[in-house]
Design an enzyme around this catalytic site. Sequence first.
Site, PDB file in Angstrom:
ATOM      1  CE1 TYR A 106       0.911   2.843   8.991  1.00  0.00           C
ATOM      2  CE2 TYR A 106      -0.061   4.666  10.236  1.00  0.00           C
ATOM      3  CZ  TYR A 106       0.070   3.670   9.193  1.00  0.00           C
ATOM      4  OH  TYR A 106      -0.955   3.792   8.154  1.00  0.00           O
TER       5      TYR A 106
ATOM      6  NE  ARG B  22      -1.570   1.845   3.663  1.00  0.00           N
ATOM      7  CZ  ARG B  22      -1.615   1.939   4.908  1.00  0.00           C
ATOM      8  NH1 ARG B  22      -2.113   0.868   5.681  1.00  0.00           N
ATOM      9  NH2 ARG B  22      -0.618   2.737   5.483  1.00  0.00           N
TER      10      ARG B  22
ATOM     11  CG  HIS C 273      -5.994   2.545   6.397  1.00  0.00           C
ATOM     12  ND1 HIS C 273      -6.212   1.436   5.888  1.00  0.00           N
ATOM     13  CD2 HIS C 273      -7.129   2.973   7.018  1.00  0.00           C
ATOM     14  CE1 HIS C 273      -7.238   0.643   6.358  1.00  0.00           C
ATOM     15  NE2 HIS C 273      -8.255   1.818   6.947  1.00  0.00           N
TER      16      HIS C 273
HETATM   17  C1  LIG Z   1     -14.764  -5.559  11.579  1.00  0.00           C
HETATM   18  C2  LIG Z   1     -14.059  -4.396  11.327  1.00  0.00           C
HETATM   19  N1  LIG Z   1     -12.942  -3.982  12.238  1.00  0.00           N
HETATM   20  C3  LIG Z   1     -12.270  -2.882  12.491  1.00  0.00           C
HETATM   21  C4  LIG Z   1     -12.324  -2.076  11.361  1.00  0.00           C
HETATM   22  C5  LIG Z   1     -11.453  -1.008  11.176  1.00  0.00           C
HETATM   23  N2  LIG Z   1     -10.489  -0.960   9.952  1.00  0.00           N
HETATM   24  C6  LIG Z   1     -10.747  -0.432   8.736  1.00  0.00           C
HETATM   25  S1  LIG Z   1      -9.616  -1.113   7.732  1.00  0.00           S
HETATM   26  C7  LIG Z   1      -8.924  -2.085   8.797  1.00  0.00           C
HETATM   27  C8  LIG Z   1      -7.536  -2.649   8.569  1.00  0.00           C
HETATM   28  C9  LIG Z   1      -7.656  -3.428   7.489  1.00  0.00           C
HETATM   29  O1  LIG Z   1      -6.506  -4.208   6.843  1.00  0.00           O
HETATM   30  P1  LIG Z   1      -6.419  -5.183   5.761  1.00  0.00           P
HETATM   31  O2  LIG Z   1      -7.309  -6.121   5.815  1.00  0.00           O
HETATM   32  O3  LIG Z   1      -4.985  -5.510   5.538  1.00  0.00           O
HETATM   33  O4  LIG Z   1      -6.679  -4.264   4.540  1.00  0.00           O
HETATM   34  P2  LIG Z   1      -6.029  -3.063   3.714  1.00  0.00           P
HETATM   35  O5  LIG Z   1      -6.902  -1.919   4.611  1.00  0.00           O
HETATM   36  O6  LIG Z   1      -4.703  -2.986   4.198  1.00  0.00           O
HETATM   37  O7  LIG Z   1      -6.541  -2.916   2.548  1.00  0.00           O
HETATM   38  C10 LIG Z   1      -9.422  -1.815   9.946  1.00  0.00           C
HETATM   39  C11 LIG Z   1      -8.908  -2.509  11.434  1.00  0.00           C
HETATM   40  C12 LIG Z   1     -13.417  -2.344  10.140  1.00  0.00           C
HETATM   41  N3  LIG Z   1     -13.592  -1.351   9.182  1.00  0.00           N
HETATM   42  N4  LIG Z   1     -14.133  -3.587  10.401  1.00  0.00           N
END
Ligand SMILES: Cc1ncc(C[n+]2csc(CCOP(=O)(O)OP(=O)(O)O)c2C)c(N)n1
Length: 344
Positions: A258, A245, A249
């Site tokens: 971080y 990425r 985020h």
């Molecule tokens: C069930 C849930 N828990 C927490 C969140 C908050 N949250 C949004 S994105 C994220 C990280 C997800 O990371 P990843 O699966 O690696 O996907 P990326 O964002 O890197 O594409 C979190 C913890 C959420 N949206 N849904």
Amino acid sequence: MLKILDENGNVNPVLEPELRGDELIQMYKFMVFSRVADEKAFSLQREGRMGTYAQLKGQEAAQVGSSYALREMDWIFPSYRDLGAMIVRGLPLEYIYLYWMGNEEGSRIPEDVNVFPLSVPVGSQIPIGVGFSNAIKLDEGNAVTVVYFGDGATSEGDFHEGMNWAGVFKTPTVFFCENNQWAISVPRNKQTASKTISQKASAYGFKGIQVDGNDLLAVYSATKEAVEKAQKGEGPTLVEAYTYRMSDHTTADDSGRYRNESEIKKWVEQDPIKRFKLYLELKGLLDNSLDDKIRKETGQMVDNAVKKAEACPAPKPEDIFKYTYAEMPDHLQEQLDELEDSIG
Ligand SMILES: Cc1ncc(C[n+]2csc(CCOP(=O)(O)OP(=O)(O)O)c2C)c(N)n1
Ligand SMILES: [Mg+2]
């Protein structure tokens, strides 16, 4: 890790997939389109013309390579970052823009587009996608379902339940994990003690494969093989696209808090679009004038989508109360009456 193109665009001839020149150019156009649409969304957010937005920059090969390997009839269950995959499957860009502008019209997917509305609750699309593919199997249909999710989603129960079900019932599902090394500020090594994400498939009784996610041809080949396998009734596959990425985020994040610049710099050198462009140039399919033309046309297409999205009327506040219950419960009716009184 499956790798077909190296960083200088040189191809491994033994593994090079059979794709026509026009198909290769089409895939390149999709990657450029995804990048330009992504950058535009970022500017719109900064100008206050869009809400939060999750950039996909760096993941274009993972998204375009995988979705391009699907057939017309197949389905995808995207997560919030999958603009590139949704575009390839035929969802007009203005829908994705509308979604991030806070307009639910963006989730009203046209009937002929086999894309589910994107999912923000992490991993929640996984068991739903598996259930959907199981239904297709029960109906003796032929379509394959691809569920997209990130490395962070593999820590969710939903991931394990979906994988387990798919393994037991041999559903025609492709689990496509975009391992972009981060789940907001949590690095991949704090997400799982497994050496790779792809190896998790063996615990559920099916194959997992790790591919270089910045290598369009490797992603395409691995996904195509997984789709063919699913279609023959041989069950699911987990594809781990090892990528990065490159942006924060979301527009609400500051990744400078971080992770360090040198890590980002290292991955920017691995830019998937740059690598594929070198390959096309070596093949004699692309030169600067064609590239300029593609970028100009792409810019116009993206501007057009912005115009369409911004011309769409804003949702009505009353819509908050609709679409959940066939008959509105009293307490909601009371709130709706109150809202209507207050807006006249
Ligand atoms: C069930 C849930 N828990 C927490 C969140 C908050 N949250 C949004 S994105 C994220 C990280 C997800 O990371 P990843 O699966 O690696 O996907 P990326 O964002 O890197 O594409 C979190 C913890 C959420 N949206 N849904
Ligand atoms: Mg991630």
